[in-house]
Motif scaffolding. Structure first.
Motif, PDB file in Angstrom:
ATOM      1  N   VAL A 148       0.596  11.148 -49.593  1.00  0.00           N
ATOM      2  CA  VAL A 148       1.615  11.481 -50.588  1.00  0.00           C
ATOM      3  C   VAL A 148       2.924  11.766 -49.859  1.00  0.00           C
ATOM      4  N   SER A 149       3.980  12.033 -50.607  1.00  0.00           N
ATOM      5  CA  SER A 149       5.276  12.338 -50.012  1.00  0.00           C
ATOM      6  C   SER A 149       5.354  13.804 -49.608  1.00  0.00           C
ATOM      7  N   LEU A 150       6.356  14.117 -48.770  1.00  0.00           N
ATOM      8  CA  LEU A 150       6.580  15.523 -48.393  1.00  0.00           C
ATOM      9  C   LEU A 150       6.901  16.360 -49.612  1.00  0.00           C
ATOM     10  N   ARG A 151       7.677  15.810 -50.538  1.00  0.00           N
ATOM     11  CA  ARG A 151       8.041  16.562 -51.743  1.00  0.00           C
ATOM     12  C   ARG A 151       6.798  16.937 -52.542  1.00  0.00           C
ATOM     13  N   THR A 152       5.835  16.019 -52.595  1.00  0.00           N
ATOM     14  CA  THR A 152       4.595  16.323 -53.314  1.00  0.00           C
ATOM     15  C   THR A 152       3.831  17.439 -52.619  1.00  0.00           C
ATOM     16  N   VAL A 153       3.829  17.442 -51.289  1.00  0.00           N
ATOM     17  CA  VAL A 153       3.157  18.519 -50.554  1.00  0.00           C
ATOM     18  C   VAL A 153       3.814  19.862 -50.877  1.00  0.00           C
ATOM     19  N   TYR A 154       5.138  19.900 -50.874  1.00  0.00           N
ATOM     20  CA  TYR A 154       5.826  21.154 -51.174  1.00  0.00           C
ATOM     21  C   TYR A 154       5.452  21.659 -52.569  1.00  0.00           C
ATOM     22  N   ARG A 155       5.427  20.751 -53.537  1.00  0.00           N
ATOM     23  CA  ARG A 155       5.074  21.152 -54.906  1.00  0.00           C
ATOM     24  C   ARG A 155       3.630  21.635 -54.986  1.00  0.00           C
ATOM     25  N   ASP A 156       2.737  20.958 -54.271  1.00  0.00           N
ATOM     26  CA  ASP A 156       1.332  21.341 -54.319  1.00  0.00           C
ATOM     27  C   ASP A 156       1.099  22.692 -53.659  1.00  0.00           C
ATOM     28  N   VAL A 157       1.795  22.966 -52.567  1.00  0.00           N
ATOM     29  CA  VAL A 157       1.659  24.271 -51.915  1.00  0.00           C
ATOM     30  C   VAL A 157       2.135  25.382 -52.855  1.00  0.00           C
ATOM     31  N   GLU A 158       3.243  25.140 -53.544  1.00  0.00           N
ATOM     32  CA  GLU A 158       3.731  26.122 -54.517  1.00  0.00           C
ATOM     33  C   GLU A 158       2.714  26.324 -55.630  1.00  0.00           C
ATOM     34  N   ALA A 159       2.062  25.215 -56.075  1.00  0.00           N
ATOM     35  CA  ALA A 159       1.063  25.329 -57.136  1.00  0.00           C
ATOM     36  C   ALA A 159      -0.134  26.152 -56.683  1.00  0.00           C
ATOM     37  N   GLY A 200      -0.081  28.530 -54.412  1.00  0.00           N
ATOM     38  CA  GLY A 200       0.361  29.919 -54.376  1.00  0.00           C
ATOM     39  C   GLY A 200       0.407  30.537 -55.759  1.00  0.00           C
ATOM     40  N   ALA A 201       0.893  29.758 -56.738  1.00  0.00           N
ATOM     41  CA  ALA A 201       0.959  30.262 -58.111  1.00  0.00           C
ATOM     42  C   ALA A 201      -0.427  30.518 -58.679  1.00  0.00           C
ATOM     43  N   ALA A 202      -1.443  29.787 -58.178  1.00  0.00           N
ATOM     44  CA  ALA A 202      -2.807  29.960 -58.657  1.00  0.00           C
ATOM     45  C   ALA A 202      -3.533  31.090 -57.933  1.00  0.00           C
ATOM     46  N   GLY A 203      -2.847  31.764 -57.014  1.00  0.00           N
ATOM     47  CA  GLY A 203      -3.440  32.906 -56.338  1.00  0.00           C
ATOM     48  C   GLY A 203      -4.028  32.599 -54.975  1.00  0.00           C
ATOM     49  N   VAL A 204      -3.855  31.375 -54.480  1.00  0.00           N
ATOM     50  CA  VAL A 204      -4.363  31.044 -53.149  1.00  0.00           C
ATOM     51  C   VAL A 204      -3.353  31.529 -52.115  1.00  0.00           C
ATOM     52  N   PRO A 205      -3.774  32.363 -51.156  1.00  0.00           N
ATOM     53  CA  PRO A 205      -2.831  32.937 -50.184  1.00  0.00           C
ATOM     54  C   PRO A 205      -2.452  31.949 -49.085  1.00  0.00           C
ATOM     55  N   VAL A 206      -1.439  31.114 -49.360  1.00  0.00           N
ATOM     56  CA  VAL A 206      -0.959  30.146 -48.378  1.00  0.00           C
ATOM     57  C   VAL A 206       0.216  30.753 -47.632  1.00  0.00           C
ATOM     58  N   ARG A 207       0.115  30.773 -46.301  1.00  0.00           N
ATOM     59  CA  ARG A 207       1.182  31.315 -45.469  1.00  0.00           C
ATOM     60  C   ARG A 207       2.049  30.161 -44.959  1.00  0.00           C
ATOM     61  N   SER A 208       3.366  30.341 -45.051  1.00  0.00           N
ATOM     62  CA  SER A 208       4.315  29.330 -44.569  1.00  0.00           C
ATOM     63  C   SER A 208       5.068  29.891 -43.375  1.00  0.00           C
ATOM     64  N   GLU A 209       5.059  29.148 -42.271  1.00  0.00           N
ATOM     65  CA  GLU A 209       5.744  29.585 -41.061  1.00  0.00           C
ATOM     66  C   GLU A 209       6.747  28.521 -40.641  1.00  0.00           C
ATOM     67  N   ARG A 210       7.960  28.910 -40.337  1.00  0.00           N
ATOM     68  CA  ARG A 210       9.010  27.983 -39.933  1.00  0.00           C
ATOM     69  C   ARG A 210       8.998  27.784 -38.421  1.00  0.00           C
ATOM     70  N   GLY A 211       9.781  26.800 -37.973  1.00  0.00           N
ATOM     71  CA  GLY A 211       9.908  26.577 -36.540  1.00  0.00           C
ATOM     72  C   GLY A 211       9.070  25.401 -36.071  1.00  0.00           C
TER      73      GLY A 211
END
Length: 343
Positions: free
Chosen positions: A30-41, A43-54
């Protein structure tokens, strides 16, 4: 489909730890944009996804979080039989299903066993395609597979190697992947396809007018699954049918036996160029002469094919017989010499 993708994303993070958005996008196709949307989804569903920059950043699950949503659906369970040949799974349209099934299995395994399965995947790879050739394009493979699975009559337009075309109604019994080439084994009441590559045909039980034949799927110009069901023959063994028809094809193709005198180098080439027939010929070779040359009896195809095959050995082999084959090789070699002398 999005729910399946979200679960796959979750299982990827659970099984592999930190992954970048680009890595997730590549795995999920899938595209990067789809990954970003899915990660947000997630998180909204209560799955503790941690995002780290760098440069060493990415997405990961909070330590200790594990999902137990690892049950396999029917398609995923069936796809596991293709786990050793992922390329074949993709051609059948089951690539994503197989990947999800494998992720679910890894998630359900104890940590130690899951690590072992990952090490196996890292260290072993099966490539079913023969050397120096590309896989056939098989745009109709999914349709044929569906007809096989659902036991539906298949209406096809088939074009053989010599250009001859035929329309057939097939009762597809199974699929075979041989050296990267897909075949369908089917019943048909028409004449056999003019295809020298097919592994032969056999009469089906109880009906002399219906025969089991093999069709190369890349030569299907059109394939349509009909609504007409058929009864699969009781006790039909696809593997046994393929083995028997392959054996008879080899026997039918080998029209004669060539008597050859071959050099030590040709002795190494024979199994590579002639397969099992070359290996068997070497096993029955006579004693070497003072130069290391030996006499072998090699099964070969019709003269038109055998001449070209034997010339591949070049000056490392001499055809001693039959006389007609020796003369045909000599004639072709002479014509080649004249052609190249003229330039």
């Amino acid at each position: 489909m999005r729910a399946d993708r979200l679960l796959s994303l979750l299982l990827l993070l659970q099984n592999r730890g930190r992954m970048t958005a680009a890595e997730l996008a590549a795995e999920l196709e899938v595209s990067l944009r789809t990954v970003y949307r899915d990660v947000e989804a997630l998180g909204a569903a209560g799955v503790p996804v941690r995002s780290e920059r760098g440069p060493d950043g990415g997405y990961s699950l909070v330590d200790g979080y594990r999902t137990r949503l690892t049950g396999l659906n029917d398609a995923e369970a069936e796809s596991l039989f293709l786990a050793g040949v992922p390329g074949a799974a993709r051609e059948l349209g089951l690539g994503a299903v197989l990947a999800t099934a494998q992720l679910k299995l890894q998630a359900a395994l104890p940590p130690g066993l899951a690590d072992r399965t990952r090490r196996l995947q890292d260290r072993f790879h099966l490539d079913a395609t023969a050397w120096f050739r590309h896989t056939d394009p098989v745009p109709h493979l999914a349709s044929v597979a569906r007809a096989v699975w659902e036991q539906r009559t298949l209406r096809v337009h088939y074009r053989a190697w010599n250009g001859a075309a035929a329309h057939r109604e097939l009762l597809p019994l199974g699929l075979v992947l041989k050296s990267g080439i897909w075949y369908v084994v089917a019943w048909t009441d028409g004449p056999p396809p003019a295809d020298a590559a097919r592994p032969g045909d056999t009469t089906s039980p109880g009906d002399d007018t219906v025969r089991t034949r093999t069709y190369r799927i890349s030569r299907l110009v059109h394939a349509e699954t009909t609504d007409t069901p058929f009864e699969r023959p009781a006790g039909f063994d696809l593997a046994a049918c393929w083995e028997e028809s392959s054996r008879r094809l080899e026997a039918r193709l080998h029209h004669t036996t060539a008597r050859l005198r071959i050099s030590p180098r040709a002795q190494r080439l024979l199994p590579m160029q002639f397969g099992a027939a070359g290996s068997q010929a070497l096993e029955g070779a006579g004693p070497p002469d003072h130069e290391g040359w030996v006499l072998v009896d090699l099964p070969v195809e019709a003269p038109a094919v055998a001449v070209g095959d034997l010339l591949r050995l070049g000056t490392e082999a001499e055809v001693l017989g039959p006389p007609g084959l020796r003369a045909a090789v000599a004639r072709t070699a002479s014509e080649l010499a004249e052609r190249y002398a003229a330039t």
